[in-house]
Design a protein around this motif. Sequence first.
Motif, mmCIF file in Angstrom:
data_model
loop_
_atom_site.group_PDB
_atom_site.id
_atom_site.type_symbol
_atom_site.label_atom_id
_atom_site.label_comp_id
_atom_site.label_asym_id
_atom_site.label_seq_id
_atom_site.Cartn_x
_atom_site.Cartn_y
_atom_site.Cartn_z
ATOM 1 N N GLU A 167 0.800 -1.217 0.000
ATOM 2 C CA GLU A 167 0.000 0.000 0.000
ATOM 3 C C GLU A 167 0.838 1.274 0.000
ATOM 4 O OE1 GLU A 167 -2.574 -0.233 3.322
ATOM 5 O OE2 GLU A 167 -3.804 -1.849 2.507
ATOM 6 N N THR A 168 2.060 1.203 0.524
ATOM 7 C CA THR A 168 2.876 2.413 0.644
ATOM 8 C C THR A 168 3.148 3.100 -0.690
ATOM 9 O OG1 THR A 168 3.911 1.576 2.665
ATOM 10 C CG2 THR A 168 5.080 3.300 1.471
ATOM 11 N N MET A 186 0.456 6.076 -2.575
ATOM 12 C CA MET A 186 0.365 7.519 -2.360
ATOM 13 C C MET A 186 1.468 8.291 -3.083
ATOM 14 S SD MET A 186 -2.332 8.413 -0.905
ATOM 15 C CE MET A 186 -1.892 10.095 -0.505
ATOM 16 N N LEU A 203 -8.045 12.231 -4.473
ATOM 17 C CA LEU A 203 -7.230 11.108 -3.998
ATOM 18 C C LEU A 203 -7.235 11.025 -2.475
ATOM 19 C CD1 LEU A 203 -5.218 8.824 -4.649
ATOM 20 C CD2 LEU A 203 -3.393 10.531 -4.587
ATOM 21 N N HIS A 204 -7.054 12.160 -1.807
ATOM 22 C CA HIS A 204 -7.051 12.161 -0.342
ATOM 23 C C HIS A 204 -8.443 11.871 0.215
ATOM 24 C CE1 HIS A 204 -2.921 13.335 0.437
ATOM 25 N NE2 HIS A 204 -3.017 14.259 -0.505
ATOM 26 N N THR A 211 -8.833 8.235 0.314
ATOM 27 C CA THR A 211 -8.093 7.608 1.414
ATOM 28 C C THR A 211 -8.823 7.746 2.744
ATOM 29 O OG1 THR A 211 -6.814 9.638 1.834
ATOM 30 C CG2 THR A 211 -5.889 8.050 0.281
ATOM 31 N N VAL A 212 -9.757 8.678 2.843
ATOM 32 C CA VAL A 212 -10.559 8.811 4.064
ATOM 33 C C VAL A 212 -11.824 7.968 3.968
ATOM 34 C CG1 VAL A 212 -11.822 10.429 5.533
ATOM 35 C CG2 VAL A 212 -9.650 11.103 4.523
ATOM 36 N N GLY A 220 -12.039 5.132 2.592
ATOM 37 C CA GLY A 220 -11.634 3.759 2.890
ATOM 38 C C GLY A 220 -11.688 3.436 4.371
ATOM 39 N N ASN A 276 -8.581 -6.083 -1.425
ATOM 40 C CA ASN A 276 -7.308 -5.535 -1.896
ATOM 41 C C ASN A 276 -6.807 -6.286 -3.120
ATOM 42 O OD1 ASN A 276 -6.939 -3.442 -0.084
ATOM 43 N ND2 ASN A 276 -5.971 -4.739 1.448
ATOM 44 N N CYS A 298 -13.592 14.116 4.737
ATOM 45 C CA CYS A 298 -13.847 14.039 3.292
ATOM 46 C C CYS A 298 -14.304 15.385 2.750
ATOM 47 C CB CYS A 298 -14.898 12.966 2.999
ATOM 48 S SG CYS A 298 -14.389 11.287 3.355
ATOM 49 N N TYR A 329 -11.225 17.804 2.639
ATOM 50 C CA TYR A 329 -10.311 17.539 1.529
ATOM 51 C C TYR A 329 -10.909 18.001 0.199
ATOM 52 C CZ TYR A 329 -7.027 14.671 4.227
ATOM 53 O OH TYR A 329 -6.087 14.238 5.112
#
Length: 277
Positions: free
Chosen positions: A26-27, A30, A53-54, A57-58, A60, A110, A221, A224
């Motif tokens: 996952e690293t 980003m 994108l950010h 990520t929230v 999720g 995933n 969300c 962002y």
Amino acid sequence: TECEKEPGSLLWIFVMVGNIVRGMGETPIMPLGISYLEDFAKAENSPFYLACLHTATVIGPFLGLLLASFCAELFVDVGSVGPDEITITATDARWVGAWWLGILICALLNLLVGIPFWFLPKSLVKEGETNDHEETSAKSVVPLQENDKNEAKQTMYDFIPFLKALFHNPVYMLFICITVLQFSAFDGMISFMPKYLEQQFGKSSSDAIFLIGVYNLPVLCVGYFSGGLFMKKFKINIYQAANIAFWVSLLEYLLYFAAYWTVCDTSPVAGLTVSYE
């Protein structure tokens, strides 16, 4: 005494290794995803795409907390123990939810989500440009491959000096420190707030996790997404964005500081706050 056993198991090693492998996968998303957007998006559209994108990520973690709330309502041995055999409820301190079920579901998701990444092109046409240069680039595939190999070797040699230069960059190090502090506060809240809700308000684990997700992540969300739209509409540059971030962060910390005056009565705990009698 024959039935007594020392508690201990090495199964936690499998969970640790699984999280390490998950983190390795996952690293790169980003940093590589941000570079992907910066390289192939217009400068005025890049903040909006980064905000999307950010925001994702929230979303999720929000869905993950809802899944965790559902799994916490199920007993840890779900499937092997019938509902009639369970004599405790979810609010009991001895209750252990089906924590492993969420890991299996997320692992499968995933795997499925990672499949489309194999079909992403190595290079895209920059937003707003035409693809007339595809024929020219096709003729120079071999020279480009040789240049890529040379650049890869040069990158390996330049990595350590470049890393030292980053560590001596005050702006970069300040940003790293701020990020560490912000994530430390967020992770602390995620880790300890559910237990606080359980002890202080008598909530079950599933209810506490659900409340954390509903009250915290949707507003992130909105922040962002609205921030990205704001930068896109008014064409905010880096200097202006840094000023906005400073004043908004200062207001955020002042609001958090006000939480010191928001206290609740301590719950009676036998032997701790009240006597056993």
